[in-house]
Design an enzyme around this catalytic site. Structure first.
Site, short mmCIF file in Angstrom:
data_model
loop_
_atom_site.label_atom_id
_atom_site.label_comp_id
_atom_site.label_asym_id
_atom_site.label_seq_id
_atom_site.Cartn_x
_atom_site.Cartn_y
_atom_site.Cartn_z
N ASP A 152 4.74 -14.63 11.92
CA ASP A 152 3.19 -15.09 11.58
C ASP A 152 2.45 -13.95 11.50
O ASP A 152 1.79 -13.66 12.80
CB ASP A 152 2.86 -16.13 12.49
CG ASP A 152 1.50 -16.81 12.12
OD1 ASP A 152 0.78 -16.24 11.43
OD2 ASP A 152 1.17 -17.75 12.87
N HIS A 194 -2.42 10.81 -0.24
CA HIS A 194 -2.46 9.62 -1.13
C HIS A 194 -2.29 10.20 -2.51
O HIS A 194 -1.66 9.31 -3.40
CB HIS A 194 -3.89 9.13 -0.86
CG HIS A 194 -3.85 8.12 0.16
ND1 HIS A 194 -4.78 7.23 0.64
CD2 HIS A 194 -2.87 7.83 1.08
CE1 HIS A 194 -4.42 6.36 1.66
NE2 HIS A 194 -3.26 6.83 2.07
N GLU A 226 0.96 -1.34 0.06
CA GLU A 226 -0.23 -0.01 -0.08
C GLU A 226 0.94 1.06 0.01
O GLU A 226 1.81 1.42 0.95
CB GLU A 226 -0.79 0.06 1.32
CG GLU A 226 -1.92 1.01 1.30
CD GLU A 226 -2.90 0.89 2.48
OE1 GLU A 226 -3.16 -0.11 2.79
OE2 GLU A 226 -3.14 2.10 2.75
N LYS A 256 -7.07 -1.04 11.81
CA LYS A 256 -6.36 -1.46 10.55
C LYS A 256 -5.32 -0.46 10.34
O LYS A 256 -4.21 -0.87 9.68
CB LYS A 256 -7.59 -1.22 9.24
CG LYS A 256 -7.11 -1.76 7.93
CD LYS A 256 -6.38 -0.96 7.16
CE LYS A 256 -5.92 -1.68 5.94
NZ LYS A 256 -5.18 -0.72 5.07
C1 MEV Z 1 -5.79 2.93 5.44
O1 MEV Z 1 -4.96 1.68 4.88
C2 MEV Z 1 -5.68 3.25 6.86
C3 MEV Z 1 -6.65 4.30 7.32
O2 MEV Z 1 -7.83 4.04 6.86
C4 MEV Z 1 -6.55 4.21 8.85
C5 MEV Z 1 -7.80 5.05 9.64
O3 MEV Z 1 -8.56 5.41 9.11
O4 MEV Z 1 -7.37 5.54 10.59
C6 MEV Z 1 -6.26 5.43 6.93
#
Ligand code: MEV
Length: 431
Positions: free
Chosen positions: A286, A383, A86, A270
């Site tokens: 792992d 981004h 990513e 995430k």
């Molecule tokens: C994207 O890979 C991760 C985010 O969505 C994390 C978040 O929203 O805190 C930007």
């Protein structure tokens, strides 16, 4: 040994061609000559090795390997290997680490490497009586467990404790689950703990009068937690648009949103795992086990919550994170996959606990970068800039024009490969 001159703060690193990046890392003592040569080897994992690692192998999959910069953790400079597909993740972690280092860096630590092995016992009529008998025989059970891995014992590890989890009401009736807690030292420990769980099961059957079924580690490795904190004073947080205090309060609100709402907490976490998984992949861990443990831990109070916390206190934003990190610097994948070992060497990981502490700090950095961007400018701007760069290069922009192509592409509002090709062609015509 790591050179004293090592610094993870390398300005303009991303602008250097690959060879110069490697030379810079080598000069700073982050890599030695053989490691540079190893990294330049176009075959990260020979197929013959891959073929022995899994079944039905047909090839080897590639992933970019980058280095997270600017990390100062417990006063030590760390070059952080990150493998991830990513865009923005490595840049965001490095950016966050740069701000945090201005404020003294991260403080991070990890518990001893205690893994939990679970032995499921069924067909027990008197759960209480069986529990008492097992506890009375703790010494015998631990001695048997330790006989399985005498080397682990010699290195200071070994079985530490027996805990009982009676489950009186499962869909299949009552069960007694025995936890055996083992210090697995510098290993992730899956093989060790699974072997021990299998070895002690017959003795547990004998003592409890029940029948053993599953004998396996728990990925909810909550005896093996890693933590990191950072204190970022308001002035470090100020942007063109917001004061430092405004940014801090917005980040605290972003955390509160995640605390109260599992839909947001999942995304928040995430973002944390973007950093942790990238280090996990780059160091041969792992990562599925780490993911499973992290999310189970996030739900430990019955609601799925953020793994980190951001609070405003005394003129600063205080961040902290805590999660299980079952990682190792010996054994498992590391013995057969040479590139996995490379990540550990770049990081100069001293122990499994050291690696876990660094990963916690990287998770906190990644989370900080994401919530800071989301709570201020939004993440699309950053981004898009990276995406535009990728497109410019894909459209054939050479080093000398790539920055201008990116600028023009963003200004056009049409961040597409076709537009990038058009701009590159017009630049080349003009030259
Ligand atoms: C994207 O890979 C991760 C985010 O969505 C994390 C978040 O929203 O805190 C930007």
């Amino acid at each position: 040994m790591q050179s004293n001159s090592i610094s993870s703060r390398i300005e303009g690193f991303y602008r250097l061609p690959r060879k110069d990046r490697l030379v810079t890392l080598a000069r700073m003592g982050g890599l030695d000559e053989t490691e540079v040569a190893e990294l330049l080897n176009p075959t990260p994992l020979p197929f013959e090795v891959a073929d022995h690692m899994i079944e039905n192998a047909i090839g080897v999959l590639g992933l970019p390997l980058g280095v997270g910069l600017n990390f100062l953790i417990n006063g030590r400079e760390r070059l952080v290997p990150m493998a991830i597909e990513e865009p923005s993740v490595v840049a965001a972690a490095s950016f966050a680490a740069r701000l945090v280092r201005e404020a003294g860096g991260f403080f991070a630590e990890a518990d001893p490497s205690i893994m939990i092995g679970q032995i499921q016992l069924v067909s027990i009529e008197d759960l209480e009586g069986a529990s008492q008998r097992i506890l009375k025989n703790t010494g015998r059970i631990i001695a048997l467990a330790n006989s399985v891995h005498p080397n682990m014992l010699k290195r200071g590890g070994g079985a530490r404790k027996i805990e009982l989890r009676p489950l009186p009401e499962t869909p299949c009736g009552p069960m007694l689950v025995v936890h055996i807690l083992v210090d697995v030292g510098d290993a992730m420990g899956a093989n060790a703990i699974n072997g021990i769980a299998e070895a002690v099961a017959p003795l547990l059957e004998e003592i409890s009068g029940g029948e053993a079924r599953l004998k396996i580690l728990s990925n909810l490795a909550d005896q093996r937690l890693a933590r990191a904190t950072a204190r970022i004073p308001f002035p470090v947080l100020a942007t063109e648009q917001f004061t430092g205090e405004q940014v801090a309060r917005r980040i605290e609100e972003a955390w509160a949103f995640a605390y109260a709402d599992p839909y947001r907490a999942a995304t928040h976490n995430k973002g944390i795992m973007n950093g942790i998984d990238a280090v996990a992949l780059a160091t041969g861990q792992d990562w599925r086990g780490i993911e499973a443990g992290a999310h189970a831990y996030a739900a430990r109070d019955g609601q799925y919550r953020p793994l980190s916390e951001w609070r405003v206190h005394n003129g600063a934003l205080i961040g902290s994170i805590e999660l299980p990190l079952a990682v190792g610097i010996v054994g498992g994948n590391l013995e057969c996959n040479p590139r996995a070992n490379f990540g550990l060497r770049l990081l100069r990981a001293r122990s499994a606990r050291d690696l876990a502490a660094v990963m916690a700090a990287v998770g906190l950095a990644q989370n900080f970068a994401a919530v800071r961007a989301l709570a201020t400018d939004g993440i699309q701007r950053g981004h898009m800039a990276l995406h535009a760069r990728g497109l410019a290069l894909a459209a054939g922009a050479t080093e000398d024009i790539v920055d201008q192509v990116v600028e023009e592409l963003i200004a056009s509002g049409e961040i597409k490969l076709s537009k990038a090709r058009e701009i590159v062609a017009s630049r080349k015509d003009a030259a």
